[in-house]
Each structure stands twice: as C-alpha cells, then as structure tokens.
Enzyme design. Structure first.
Site, PDB file in Angstrom:
ATOM      1  N   ALA A  66       0.874  -1.175   0.000  1.00 56.88           N
ATOM      2  CA  ALA A  66       0.000   0.000   0.000  1.00 56.88           C
ATOM      3  C   ALA A  66       0.910   1.224   0.000  1.00 56.88           C
ATOM      4  O   ALA A  66       2.062   1.146   0.452  1.00 56.88           O
ATOM      5  CB  ALA A  66      -0.871  -0.027   1.246  1.00 56.88           C
ATOM      6  N   GLY A 112       0.642  -4.925   0.861  1.00 54.88           N
ATOM      7  CA  GLY A 112      -0.525  -4.975  -0.035  1.00 54.88           C
ATOM      8  C   GLY A 112      -0.225  -5.609  -1.383  1.00 54.88           C
ATOM      9  O   GLY A 112      -1.145  -6.112  -2.041  1.00 54.88           O
ATOM     10  N   GLU A 115      -0.489  -9.188  -0.755  1.00 55.13           N
ATOM     11  CA  GLU A 115      -1.913  -9.430  -0.473  1.00 55.13           C
ATOM     12  C   GLU A 115      -2.721  -9.473  -1.781  1.00 55.13           C
ATOM     13  O   GLU A 115      -3.638 -10.275  -1.925  1.00 55.13           O
ATOM     14  CB  GLU A 115      -2.443  -8.362   0.488  1.00 55.13           C
ATOM     15  CG  GLU A 115      -1.858  -8.538   1.888  1.00 55.13           C
ATOM     16  CD  GLU A 115      -2.192  -7.392   2.832  1.00 55.13           C
ATOM     17  OE1 GLU A 115      -1.796  -6.243   2.545  1.00 55.13           O
ATOM     18  OE2 GLU A 115      -2.860  -7.644   3.839  1.00 55.13           O
ATOM     19  N   GLU A 135       4.555  -5.288   7.340  1.00 52.39           N
ATOM     20  CA  GLU A 135       3.772  -4.246   8.012  1.00 52.39           C
ATOM     21  C   GLU A 135       4.209  -3.980   9.449  1.00 52.39           C
ATOM     22  O   GLU A 135       4.156  -2.837   9.912  1.00 52.39           O
ATOM     23  CB  GLU A 135       2.271  -4.586   7.975  1.00 52.39           C
ATOM     24  CG  GLU A 135       1.602  -4.309   6.638  1.00 52.39           C
ATOM     25  CD  GLU A 135       1.704  -5.459   5.645  1.00 52.39           C
ATOM     26  OE1 GLU A 135       2.526  -6.375   5.872  1.00 52.39           O
ATOM     27  OE2 GLU A 135       0.968  -5.440   4.652  1.00 52.39           O
TER      28      GLU A 135
HETATM   29  N1  CAA Z   1       4.638   3.176  -0.567  1.00 54.05           N
HETATM   30  C1  CAA Z   1       5.064   4.337  -1.078  1.00 54.05           C
HETATM   31  N2  CAA Z   1       6.226   4.488  -1.723  1.00 54.05           N
HETATM   32  C2  CAA Z   1       7.013   3.394  -1.852  1.00 54.05           C
HETATM   33  C3  CAA Z   1       6.630   2.144  -1.331  1.00 54.05           C
HETATM   34  C4  CAA Z   1       5.382   2.053  -0.668  1.00 54.05           C
HETATM   35  N3  CAA Z   1       4.903   0.889  -0.179  1.00 54.05           N
HETATM   36  N4  CAA Z   1       7.616   1.250  -1.579  1.00 54.05           N
HETATM   37  C5  CAA Z   1       8.576   1.923  -2.243  1.00 54.05           C
HETATM   38  N5  CAA Z   1       8.223   3.226  -2.410  1.00 54.05           N
HETATM   39  C6  CAA Z   1       8.963   4.298  -3.056  1.00 54.05           C
HETATM   40  C7  CAA Z   1      10.111   4.784  -2.182  1.00 54.05           C
HETATM   41  O1  CAA Z   1       9.658   5.701  -1.230  1.00 54.05           O
HETATM   42  C8  CAA Z   1      11.015   5.389  -3.225  1.00 54.05           C
HETATM   43  O2  CAA Z   1      10.516   6.654  -3.564  1.00 54.05           O
HETATM   44  P1  CAA Z   1      11.517   7.940  -3.655  1.00 54.05           P
HETATM   45  O3  CAA Z   1      12.430   7.582  -4.811  1.00 54.05           O
HETATM   46  O4  CAA Z   1      10.589   9.060  -3.945  1.00 54.05           O
HETATM   47  O5  CAA Z   1      12.226   8.007  -2.361  1.00 54.05           O
HETATM   48  C9  CAA Z   1      10.844   4.476  -4.437  1.00 54.05           C
HETATM   49  O6  CAA Z   1       9.609   3.788  -4.218  1.00 54.05           O
HETATM   50  C10 CAA Z   1      11.949   3.435  -4.579  1.00 54.05           C
HETATM   51  O7  CAA Z   1      12.035   2.722  -3.350  1.00 54.05           O
HETATM   52  P2  CAA Z   1      13.399   2.522  -2.538  1.00 54.05           P
HETATM   53  O8  CAA Z   1      14.323   3.668  -2.791  1.00 54.05           O
HETATM   54  O9  CAA Z   1      13.040   2.246  -1.130  1.00 54.05           O
HETATM   55  O10 CAA Z   1      13.969   1.241  -3.269  1.00 54.05           O
HETATM   56  P3  CAA Z   1      14.953   0.142  -2.637  1.00 54.05           P
HETATM   57  O11 CAA Z   1      15.404  -0.687  -3.771  1.00 54.05           O
HETATM   58  O12 CAA Z   1      15.987   0.766  -1.781  1.00 54.05           O
HETATM   59  O13 CAA Z   1      14.007  -0.739  -1.687  1.00 54.05           O
HETATM   60  C11 CAA Z   1      12.016  -1.926  -1.081  1.00 54.05           C
HETATM   61  C12 CAA Z   1      12.958  -1.489  -2.226  1.00 54.05           C
HETATM   62  C13 CAA Z   1      12.704  -2.955  -0.201  1.00 54.05           C
HETATM   63  C14 CAA Z   1      10.802  -2.592  -1.746  1.00 54.05           C
HETATM   64  C15 CAA Z   1      11.599  -0.694  -0.262  1.00 54.05           C
HETATM   65  O14 CAA Z   1      11.115   0.309  -1.157  1.00 54.05           O
HETATM   66  C16 CAA Z   1      10.529  -0.958   0.753  1.00 54.05           C
HETATM   67  O15 CAA Z   1      10.788  -1.518   1.789  1.00 54.05           O
HETATM   68  N6  CAA Z   1       9.272  -0.496   0.462  1.00 54.05           N
HETATM   69  C17 CAA Z   1       8.178  -0.562   1.411  1.00 54.05           C
HETATM   70  C18 CAA Z   1       7.645  -1.975   1.559  1.00 54.05           C
HETATM   71  C19 CAA Z   1       6.562  -2.027   2.596  1.00 54.05           C
HETATM   72  O16 CAA Z   1       6.765  -1.751   3.770  1.00 54.05           O
HETATM   73  N7  CAA Z   1       5.344  -2.405   2.160  1.00 54.05           N
HETATM   74  C20 CAA Z   1       4.204  -2.502   3.044  1.00 54.05           C
HETATM   75  C21 CAA Z   1       3.379  -1.261   2.942  1.00 54.05           C
HETATM   76  S1  CAA Z   1       2.144  -1.165   4.194  1.00 54.05           S
HETATM   77  C22 CAA Z   1       0.865  -2.066   3.587  1.00 54.05           C
HETATM   78  O17 CAA Z   1       0.910  -2.651   2.521  1.00 54.05           O
HETATM   79  C23 CAA Z   1      -0.361  -2.028   4.475  1.00 54.05           C
HETATM   80  C24 CAA Z   1      -1.431  -2.966   4.143  1.00 54.05           C
HETATM   81  O18 CAA Z   1      -1.321  -4.172   4.227  1.00 54.05           O
HETATM   82  C25 CAA Z   1      -2.751  -2.422   3.807  1.00 54.05           C
END
Ligand code: CAA
Length: 260
Positions: A66, A112, A115, A135
C-alpha cells in the site's frame, strides 16, 4: 474512466493488466485501487475476456505494498476505512472474480502487493521475486487480507513467522511453501503465464466460474463448501458449454466453448 496508474493490453481472450507506478515501485494508492476496480468491472462483462493476468511494470517490483505516503497520518477510523474499502473494491473482488485472475509476480511483492497476489486465483513468479508482509516494521499489521490468506496458502506457523519477522522470502522458498505455483526467469514470466492462461481459456468459462465459486466457498464463513459444490455442479447441467463439452467428447472432436 482514464487510467493513469494502470495499463491494459488485450491478446486473444486474455487481458494483461500492469500496475504502472514504477517510481513508487507500483505501490497501491487509492487511485490505483479505484482504477483496478473499474477496469475489473468492465472486463467482467466483456465477453471476449476469458482470463486476466495481473503484473507490475518495470523489472524491480510487482507491487511494493500500500502507498505508505498516503496513509502516514491516518487515525484509527481512517485506517479501518482504508482496509475495508480496499478489501471491498479490490482484494475480495479479485478473490471472488468470476474469471480466472493470475498474478505474475515480477519482483517485490510486499505488504498490499503480496496481499493482491494472494487474492488472485494463483501465482507465477520470476526468479528475482521477493515476497513478504513487512507491516509490523511500520507499526501495522497487514490490512488487505494478509493475515487470512497467507495462513490459508502456506500454513499458520509459516505465516506467523513471516508476519512476525517481516522477512522477505525469495521465489524458490515461495515455490517450496506453495505460495507461487511456478518460478521462471523474469524475461520468460509473461510468456509462461500467458501459456497457462491460454490453456485455461480453451476450457468452459462457465464451468471455471463455478469452480472458482466452489473452491472459494471453503474459505467463507457460514458457507458449506460441499453444498456450494453440489449447487454449482447441478447448475453446470443447464449450460450450453456442458452440452458442447459432452457432445464433443462423444463425437470425438475438440469442444468449442461459447461460455454460455
Ligand atoms: N509506498 C510508497 N512508496 C514506496 C513504497 C510504498 N509501499 N515502496 C517503495 N516506495 C517508493 C520509495 O519511497 C522510493 O521513492 P523515492 O524515490 O521518492 O524516495 C521508491 O519507491 C523506490 O524505493 P526505494 O528507494 O526504497 O527502493 P529500494 O530498492 O531501496 O528498496 C524496497 C525497495 C525494499 C521494496 C523498499 O522500497 C521498501 O521496503 N518499500 C516498502 C515496503 C513495505 O513496507 N510495504 C508494506 C506497505 S504497508 C501495507 O501494505 C499495508 C497494508 O497491508 C494495507
């Protein structure tokens, strides 16, 4: 509706939907969920479309979850609404969709994103794919059905560990866990997944819709899956596809299903 976050491509009886927000690793914001819902509603009544493949744009991510930036200042009521609306518009809708939906997991499928892949009817993955529900690292729990579908797919103990540790698993482990059905090289993922989808579209789409309904009945409270199967089995006898399938067998020819 103009789609700004998703792409749609049609090939024979297949629709390939690509979630297209590569700068955010295809994270699911509200607009993307609404667009996916709208497109899926359209495709459900489109007679040409017999199966759908869901994938992510670029080589890095299927969907990285998400969109964290969109909900970072939400309160309890907004958080509950986010989960309820998302589940209704997309995740439950995908699970109960009457046409087969296959997730082609082409990279990170996190939160998500995993999911969504789990809501699909089954999954293929590229060898670089990594999957997890991170999460709890955000002070959250999965909210788009992850606490329910992950244990259903891989067993309670494994799901508990994945959710509690927030660790990602690689494609081979996902295959070993039964989370994905096949792992292939990324360059082959779409072609490979299309081949499976094409096999499905040769079969009776009315029967496939009823098979999805019967299988899902096992995972719905208050519904007896065996009763649902009996009902759906009986309904098949009233379809043109049933007449065509059995006649073709007796006449020793290939069935030509119309999906009616
Ligand atoms: N939401 C918003 N933006 C996201 C994102 C997310 N879930 N995942 C990645 N991005 C964005 C980053 O913020 C970044 O943007 P900027 O360039 O503007 O900074 C861009 O995508 C590239 O990401 P990274 O620089 O972080 O790339 P990386 O290769 O270093 O890492 C990754 C990749 C491991 C996937 C890392 O991006 C990450 O951990 N992302 C988040 C994953 C996460 O926690 N997902 C769960 C979300 S909560 C959820 O889903 C709730 C639910 O169940 C309803």
């Amino acid at each position: 509706m103009n789609y700004e976050n998703i792409l749609i491509e049609k090939e024979k009886n297949l629709a390939i939907i690509t979630i297209n927000r590569p700068k955010s690793l295809n994270a699911l914001n509200k607009a993307t969920i609404e667009e996916l819902n709208h497109l899926l509603i359209t495709l459900e009544s489109d007679k040409e479309t017999k199966a759908i493949i869901l994938t992510g744009s670029g080589e890095k991510a299927f969907v990285a979850g998400a969109d964290i930036k969109e909900f970072s200042n939400f309160n309890t009521s907004e958080g509950s609404q986010l989960a309820a609306k998302g589940q209704e518009l997309l995740f439950d809708y995908v699970q109960n969709y009457s046409k087969p939906i296959i997730a082609a997991v082409n990279g990170f499928a996190l939160g998500g994103g995993l999911e969504l892949a789990m809501a699909a009817h089954f999954r293929t993955a590229s060898s670089n794919a990594r999957m997890g529900l991170p999460e709890v690292t955000l002070g959250l729990i999965p909210g788009y059905g992850g606490t329910q579908r992950l244990p259903q797919l891989i067993g309670k103990g494994r799901a508990m560990e994945m959710i509690m540790t927030a660790e990602m698993i690689n494609a081979d482990k996902a295959l070993d866990f039964g989370l994905v059905n096949h792992v292939v090289e990324q360059s082959e993922l779409l072609t490979f997944t299309k081949q499976i989808a094409q096999k499905i579209t040769n079969n009776s789409s009315t029967a496939i819709g009823k098979a999805i309904k019967s299988i899902n009945a096992n995972y719905r409270d208050g519904i007896n899956g065996f009763h649902e199967e009996i009902k759906c089995f009986g309904e098949c006898f009233d379809t043109e596809d049933f007449k065509e399938g059995t006649t073709a067998f007796i006449e020793k020819r290939k069935a030509e299903f119309k999906g009616t």
